[in-house]
Every structure is written in C-alpha cells, then in structure tokens.
Design an enzyme around this catalytic site. Sequence first.
Site, PDB file in Angstrom:
ATOM      1  N   SER A  38       0.867  -0.865  13.452  1.00 16.27           N
ATOM      2  CA  SER A  38       0.383  -0.845  12.166  1.00 16.27           C
ATOM      3  C   SER A  38       0.850   0.422  11.479  1.00 16.27           C
ATOM      4  CB  SER A  38      -0.807  -1.333  12.032  1.00 16.27           C
ATOM      5  OG  SER A  38      -1.058  -0.913  10.707  1.00 16.27           O
ATOM      6  N   GLY A  39       1.574   0.585  10.532  1.00 14.61           N
ATOM      7  CA  GLY A  39       1.837   1.624   9.743  1.00 14.61           C
ATOM      8  C   GLY A  39       0.620   2.220   8.936  1.00 14.61           C
ATOM      9  N   LEU A  40      -0.262   1.414   8.522  1.00 16.11           N
ATOM     10  CA  LEU A  40      -1.453   1.659   7.754  1.00 16.11           C
ATOM     11  C   LEU A  40      -2.531   2.311   8.697  1.00 16.11           C
ATOM     12  CD1 LEU A  40      -3.595   1.422   5.591  1.00 16.11           C
ATOM     13  CD2 LEU A  40      -4.044  -0.979   6.227  1.00 16.11           C
ATOM     14  N   ASP A  50      -1.586   5.304   3.565  1.00 10.96           N
ATOM     15  CA  ASP A  50      -0.498   4.651   3.948  1.00 10.96           C
ATOM     16  C   ASP A  50       0.682   4.623   2.782  1.00 10.96           C
ATOM     17  OD1 ASP A  50       1.429   2.630   4.981  1.00 10.96           O
ATOM     18  OD2 ASP A  50       0.186   0.898   4.429  1.00 10.96           O
ATOM     19  N   ASP A  77       5.811  -1.310  12.983  1.00 12.25           N
ATOM     20  CA  ASP A  77       5.762  -1.354  11.235  1.00 12.25           C
ATOM     21  C   ASP A  77       6.466  -0.181  10.716  1.00 12.25           C
ATOM     22  OD1 ASP A  77       5.444  -1.504   8.843  1.00 12.25           O
ATOM     23  OD2 ASP A  77       3.372  -1.263   8.600  1.00 12.25           O
ATOM     24  N   ASP A  79       7.586   0.556   7.771  1.00 14.43           N
ATOM     25  CA  ASP A  79       7.959   0.785   6.499  1.00 14.43           C
ATOM     26  C   ASP A  79       8.984   0.534   5.943  1.00 14.43           C
ATOM     27  OD1 ASP A  79       5.268   1.494   6.355  1.00 14.43           O
ATOM     28  OD2 ASP A  79       5.362   3.653   6.354  1.00 14.43           O
ATOM     29  N   GLU A 106      10.756  -3.074   5.510  1.00 17.04           N
ATOM     30  CA  GLU A 106      10.620  -3.577   4.232  1.00 17.04           C
ATOM     31  C   GLU A 106      11.308  -3.310   3.051  1.00 17.04           C
ATOM     32  OE1 GLU A 106       6.763  -1.593   2.214  1.00 17.04           O
ATOM     33  OE2 GLU A 106       6.403  -2.194   4.057  1.00 17.04           O
ATOM     34  N   LYS A 112       7.077   4.552  -0.071  1.00 14.21           N
ATOM     35  CA  LYS A 112       6.284   3.292  -0.096  1.00 14.21           C
ATOM     36  C   LYS A 112       4.819   3.474  -0.622  1.00 14.21           C
ATOM     37  CE  LYS A 112       3.830   1.375   2.449  1.00 14.21           C
ATOM     38  NZ  LYS A 112       4.341   0.517   3.532  1.00 14.21           N
ATOM     39  N   ASN A 114       1.177   1.269   0.269  1.00 21.68           N
ATOM     40  CA  ASN A 114       0.454  -0.019   0.780  1.00 21.68           C
ATOM     41  C   ASN A 114       0.521  -1.147  -0.071  1.00 21.68           C
ATOM     42  OD1 ASN A 114      -1.871  -1.817   1.355  1.00 21.68           O
ATOM     43  ND2 ASN A 114      -1.518  -0.783   3.273  1.00 21.68           N
ATOM     44  N   SER A 115       0.904  -2.271   0.494  1.00 19.81           N
ATOM     45  CA  SER A 115       1.151  -3.676  -0.336  1.00 19.81           C
ATOM     46  C   SER A 115      -0.102  -3.818  -1.259  1.00 19.81           C
ATOM     47  CB  SER A 115       1.650  -4.950   0.632  1.00 19.81           C
ATOM     48  OG  SER A 115       2.949  -4.331   1.141  1.00 19.81           O
ATOM     49  N   ARG A 149      11.209  -7.602   6.360  1.00 21.51           N
ATOM     50  CA  ARG A 149       9.910  -7.766   5.721  1.00 21.51           C
ATOM     51  C   ARG A 149      10.161  -8.020   3.942  1.00 21.51           C
ATOM     52  NH1 ARG A 149       4.370  -4.407   5.973  1.00 21.51           N
ATOM     53  NH2 ARG A 149       3.596  -4.447   3.829  1.00 21.51           N
ATOM     54  N   HIS A 180       5.256 -11.390   2.663  1.00 27.08           N
ATOM     55  CA  HIS A 180       4.151 -10.705   2.743  1.00 27.08           C
ATOM     56  C   HIS A 180       3.516 -11.338   1.133  1.00 27.08           C
ATOM     57  CE1 HIS A 180       0.738  -8.521   3.707  1.00 27.08           C
ATOM     58  NE2 HIS A 180       1.308  -7.143   3.283  1.00 27.08           N
TER      59      HIS A 180
END
Length: 285
Positions: A38-40, A50, A77, A79, A106, A112, A114-115, A149, A180
């Site tokens: 996980s990137g986060l 993130d 991940d 990104d 993504e 980026k 975080n979403s 993504r 997502h």
Amino acid sequence: MLRAQVCSNDELSFLMEAHDGLSATIAQRSGFKGLWASGLSIASSLGYRDANEASWTQLVQSVERIVDSTELAVLVDGDGGFGNFNNARLLARKLRQAGAAGISLEDSCFPKLNSLIGERHPLADIDEFSGRLRAVKDAVADNLVLVARIEALIAGHGLNEAILRAHAYADAGADAILIHSRKSTADEMLSFVTEWRNRLPVVIVPTTYFRTPVSAYRDARISTVVWANHSMRAAAAAMRRICDSIAAQESVANIESHIAPLSEIFELLRYDELAVAEKQYLQPS
C-alpha cells in the site's frame, strides 16, 4: 500466482495490505494468498503523507523487504508512476527486479493526493495515461501484472467517464481494472461493474463501503478485493493506546498482557531457524 488471482473472474480473491516485513509475515500467517503493498501505508510507516512525499526509490526498498519476508505474490500500489511514461516504466522495472508480481497505476497527475482526502483530484489525460500503461507493458511484458486504476469516480466525473477510461486502458494493455470509489455504499462501484461486463477482471478497494457483504462482490463476479490499509491503521491505534498508557502510568506493568509477547515476535521472524543454522555453520560436526 498473482495473475491467477487478479486476472480471473472464477473465484474471488483477497489481497491484504502490507507496509513492511512484519506486516507481510503476519498476513501470510493469517492465511492470505497475496499482498497489496500500500502506498498510503508505506508512506505512513515512513512518516510521510500519501502525496508522493515518499520517493519511488523508498517505495521499491519497502517492497523489497515485503517480498523478502514472505512467499506471497505482491501487487504494488505504484500511485501514478511518479511522473510520465519514463518514470512509470523505470518504476516497473525496478519493482520487477525487487521481486514484485504486479503494479497498479492510477490515472492521477503527479504529485497525487490520497483519493479519500479533499476534493481536488485532477485526472491525467486519457491518451497520456494510456501511454504510461503501454510503456510499462513494453518494459516488463508479462513479468508484472499491470492493473489500471481509474479515479474518475473519485474525481466526480461519473460512470460514463469511468467506462470510457476503462476501455482505453484495456486497449493500452492493462491486465485488470481497479475501479475506486469513496462512497459509503458499493452502488457506484457495482454500477460500473454492470456496465463494464467483465471485459477485463475488476479489482476493488472497499475502504469506505466496508459494510457491503462479500457475497455482493461474488455475485458481481469481481476478481479481487484489496484490504488496503488495515494493518497500518490497526498498528497505529494499538501503538497510540500503549504509548498513552505508558506515558500516563509511567509503568509498563499494566500493558504487558495487551501486547504481543516477545516469544511471538521470535516465532514470527523464525529465530528457531537461526539457531539451527548456527549449529550447522558455526559448529559443524
């Protein structure tokens, strides 16, 4: 192994988040068959946000530790690839060398965010991002599973934009589509799945719509569910409680029963193997 998990609609598979060697080892012990780097979670474990504050080299180094710690396939991940097509293909090559089994990219702009944070989530141009995907595919061929993504629903662009992008990314060589959503229900994501009709397998990340029963994902013939940040969040909550208790009581006597005994840590990291190896190599008969 990862290709069989992610690129099939026959059976729902699950990937558990890992951000370091210990979290990867625990996930394997719990029975998971694959991991999501996980990137986060990796950024958080390094003390970064993130928001591409951690570099791609730090990501690769963390993935290398995760890969070394288990026998499980690791989907990374990545990104947006940390830049343009050249950065993305460089990242993919380095992740392949580190032993990763796949990369998720993504369609966001660098840097980026975080979403699940804020409302500003500019999307990459479809043709430009498709070029990133083609560059990765040309660089690593079938040695890495490539997951595209789509952040269109996150950015508020709606279902039609998400479907348009999915078709473009499939044409660019993606092996699977990660759709997502930040909604609290799965309706938005399931609408995409219905419209998409499984042209490519679909991966989901139900962080916000966690109350949806898993049976709904099986009924929709979703390929893979990613539990994307839960080990990191569990660790943060546990560490906060223990640190607060020790600081308040100036003692560790009352928290010992609430933390893992050292024997469990020694078992997880296979100290017994080291003892056997010492007898074999330090004191040969």
